[in-house]
Design an enzyme around this catalytic site. Sequence first.
Site, PDB file in Angstrom:
ATOM      1  N   CYS A 183     -96.432 -41.395 -98.738  1.00  0.00           N
ATOM      2  CA  CYS A 183     -96.374 -42.741 -98.156  1.00  0.00           C
ATOM      3  C   CYS A 183     -97.715 -43.458 -98.205  1.00  0.00           C
ATOM      4  CB  CYS A 183     -95.863 -42.662 -96.727  1.00  0.00           C
ATOM      5  SG  CYS A 183     -94.430 -41.587 -96.592  1.00  0.00           S
ATOM      6  N   HIS A 194     -97.755 -48.245 -93.067  1.00  0.00           N
ATOM      7  CA  HIS A 194     -96.561 -47.659 -93.684  1.00  0.00           C
ATOM      8  C   HIS A 194     -95.394 -47.747 -92.691  1.00  0.00           C
ATOM      9  CE1 HIS A 194     -93.672 -44.880 -95.112  1.00  0.00           C
ATOM     10  NE2 HIS A 194     -94.025 -43.889 -94.307  1.00  0.00           N
ATOM     11  N   ASN A 222     -87.344 -45.776 -94.167  1.00  0.00           N
ATOM     12  CA  ASN A 222     -88.652 -45.325 -94.636  1.00  0.00           C
ATOM     13  C   ASN A 222     -88.583 -45.160 -96.154  1.00  0.00           C
ATOM     14  OD1 ASN A 222     -90.825 -43.751 -95.449  1.00  0.00           O
ATOM     15  ND2 ASN A 222     -90.840 -42.497 -93.602  1.00  0.00           N
TER      16      ASN A 222
HETATM   17  O1  UT7 Z   1     -93.251 -41.216 -93.791  1.00  0.00           O
HETATM   18  C1  UT7 Z   1     -93.636 -40.121 -93.043  1.00  0.00           C
HETATM   19  C2  UT7 Z   1     -92.402 -39.290 -92.880  1.00  0.00           C
HETATM   20  N1  UT7 Z   1     -92.031 -38.857 -91.622  1.00  0.00           N
HETATM   21  C3  UT7 Z   1     -92.195 -39.504 -90.453  1.00  0.00           C
HETATM   22  O2  UT7 Z   1     -92.800 -40.526 -90.336  1.00  0.00           O
HETATM   23  C4  UT7 Z   1     -91.541 -38.853 -89.267  1.00  0.00           C
HETATM   24  C5  UT7 Z   1     -92.193 -39.220 -87.984  1.00  0.00           C
HETATM   25  N2  UT7 Z   1     -91.376 -38.759 -86.886  1.00  0.00           N
HETATM   26  C6  UT7 Z   1     -90.298 -39.419 -86.466  1.00  0.00           C
HETATM   27  O3  UT7 Z   1     -89.946 -40.459 -87.001  1.00  0.00           O
HETATM   28  C7  UT7 Z   1     -89.564 -38.857 -85.280  1.00  0.00           C
HETATM   29  O4  UT7 Z   1     -90.228 -37.701 -84.823  1.00  0.00           O
HETATM   30  C8  UT7 Z   1     -88.071 -38.538 -85.556  1.00  0.00           C
HETATM   31  C9  UT7 Z   1     -87.284 -39.821 -85.734  1.00  0.00           C
HETATM   32  C10 UT7 Z   1     -87.940 -37.674 -86.792  1.00  0.00           C
HETATM   33  C11 UT7 Z   1     -87.479 -37.790 -84.371  1.00  0.00           C
HETATM   34  O5  UT7 Z   1     -87.639 -38.564 -83.182  1.00  0.00           O
HETATM   35  P1  UT7 Z   1     -88.234 -37.910 -81.860  1.00  0.00           P
HETATM   36  O6  UT7 Z   1     -88.182 -38.918 -80.808  1.00  0.00           O
HETATM   37  O7  UT7 Z   1     -89.565 -37.313 -82.205  1.00  0.00           O
HETATM   38  O8  UT7 Z   1     -87.157 -36.800 -81.541  1.00  0.00           O
HETATM   39  P2  UT7 Z   1     -87.378 -35.250 -81.311  1.00  0.00           P
HETATM   40  O9  UT7 Z   1     -87.727 -34.563 -82.588  1.00  0.00           O
HETATM   41  O10 UT7 Z   1     -88.313 -35.089 -80.157  1.00  0.00           O
HETATM   42  O11 UT7 Z   1     -85.921 -34.802 -80.885  1.00  0.00           O
HETATM   43  C12 UT7 Z   1     -85.329 -35.219 -79.659  1.00  0.00           C
HETATM   44  C13 UT7 Z   1     -83.905 -34.705 -79.629  1.00  0.00           C
HETATM   45  C14 UT7 Z   1     -83.779 -33.239 -80.030  1.00  0.00           C
HETATM   46  O12 UT7 Z   1     -82.788 -32.652 -79.234  1.00  0.00           O
HETATM   47  P3  UT7 Z   1     -83.194 -31.713 -77.998  1.00  0.00           P
HETATM   48  O13 UT7 Z   1     -84.019 -30.607 -78.571  1.00  0.00           O
HETATM   49  O14 UT7 Z   1     -83.964 -32.603 -77.074  1.00  0.00           O
HETATM   50  O15 UT7 Z   1     -81.868 -31.274 -77.466  1.00  0.00           O
HETATM   51  C15 UT7 Z   1     -83.293 -33.314 -81.456  1.00  0.00           C
HETATM   52  O16 UT7 Z   1     -82.538 -32.178 -81.836  1.00  0.00           O
HETATM   53  O17 UT7 Z   1     -83.114 -35.443 -80.550  1.00  0.00           O
HETATM   54  C16 UT7 Z   1     -82.394 -34.532 -81.392  1.00  0.00           C
HETATM   55  N3  UT7 Z   1     -82.176 -35.166 -82.693  1.00  0.00           N
HETATM   56  C17 UT7 Z   1     -81.134 -35.977 -82.925  1.00  0.00           C
HETATM   57  N4  UT7 Z   1     -80.122 -36.393 -82.162  1.00  0.00           N
HETATM   58  C18 UT7 Z   1     -79.242 -37.239 -82.711  1.00  0.00           C
HETATM   59  C19 UT7 Z   1     -82.941 -35.076 -83.799  1.00  0.00           C
HETATM   60  N5  UT7 Z   1     -82.396 -35.820 -84.784  1.00  0.00           N
HETATM   61  C20 UT7 Z   1     -81.291 -36.392 -84.261  1.00  0.00           C
HETATM   62  C21 UT7 Z   1     -80.323 -37.265 -84.796  1.00  0.00           C
HETATM   63  N6  UT7 Z   1     -79.336 -37.682 -83.984  1.00  0.00           N
HETATM   64  N7  UT7 Z   1     -80.380 -37.730 -86.064  1.00  0.00           N
END
Ligand code: UT7
Length: 321
Positions: free
Chosen positions: A111, A246, A276
């Site tokens: 990115c 980005h 993204n």
């Molecule tokens: O270009 C660079 C590439 N990558 C990035 O920029 C990624 C940067 N990170 C992010 O965008 C975020 O961390 C995510 C969008 C990937 C995740 O959001 P988050 O607020 O950090 O969520 P989390 O990983 O803390 O997960 C919270 C909960 C979890 O459940 P539990 O453990 O609390 O029960 C996940 O399993 O949300 C759950 N979860 C989902 N639920 C519904 C994770 N993905 C999903 C989903 N739908 N798609």
Amino acid sequence: MSQITAFGTYVPEKIIDNHFFEGLIDTNDEWIISRTGIKTRRYSKDGEYTSDLAYKAVQNLMESSGKDISDVDFIVVCTTSPDQPMPNAASRVQYKLGIQNTGCNDIYAACAGFVYGLQMAHGFINSGVYKKVLVIGSETLSKITDMSDRTSCILFGDGAGAALVEPGEEQFLAFNSGTNGDLGHDLYLSHKKNSINGVGINPNSKIVQNGRSVFKWAVGNIPIKIRELVDKAGLTMDDIDYIVPHSANLRIIEAIAKSLDYPMDKVPESVTEFGNTSSASIPIAIEKSRKNGGIKKGDIVLMIGFGGGLTFAGTIVRWNL
Ligand code: UT7
């Protein structure tokens, strides 16, 4: 002395909304919007690859500027999703454009790629090595997304953006870059190797990430790097008309703006409409802003890309189009 003299973008026609994922994984529209800001993204068709999108972005650049690119002497494609590892995507674009005597290389900096590409073009031109450089950020991430991984598949989209860089009154005011290879295992795509930094990884040829770690790294570091870049240019934050980070996740962008006490309406983004798109996200955000009456000639625009590496690259330009 170098400047961006033409600009173009392309996104595929197929619109994918968040409901698409409800049939594939355990998720819903509300979760995706609240955690990422993403409402839709575009997916390329079967048989439509990164160099096809790149070529269309260059066609858009030619149509909007009337520029002749037959004498372009270097093409750099910034991508994480080339058609194949060899030949490189830039050579495929050269073939489609039918340009002769053109050097071709890809930048593989995820990115951060597009800004690295601009840095390279500036270096080539200011050193006198080349006179006309096409910098293209192009991705077909839908083809390297693990559709069974709910923590990543909802994020990515396909698209392309292109800039022509030529000699002229200096438009680039500063550059910076940096890397935390110690976090390489937090965002990767591996075809063969099964560890990075001694940490086991999945060589499944798909993007795999530790979303929380990348999020924390971006929000903790990018505002500091933006301030350093502004200092390097001899400017203050008040001099910066637009910051284009980005478009990884709207929450990351909002956190960066908040940390800098910088107004969100001066932070163009492409993530809500296009997801993204990695190396294409900055040019797509710039084009969207220009079309909506945002970025205009004379504005001081700071761009900063960040991602897999983990690496970042920034520049400040006096926008000239
Ligand atoms: O270009 C660079 C590439 N990558 C990035 O920029 C990624 C940067 N990170 C992010 O965008 C975020 O961390 C995510 C969008 C990937 C995740 O959001 P988050 O607020 O950090 O969520 P989390 O990983 O803390 O997960 C919270 C909960 C979890 O459940 P539990 O453990 O609390 O029960 C996940 O399993 O949300 C759950 N979860 C989902 N639920 C519904 C994770 N993905 C999903 C989903 N739908 N798609």
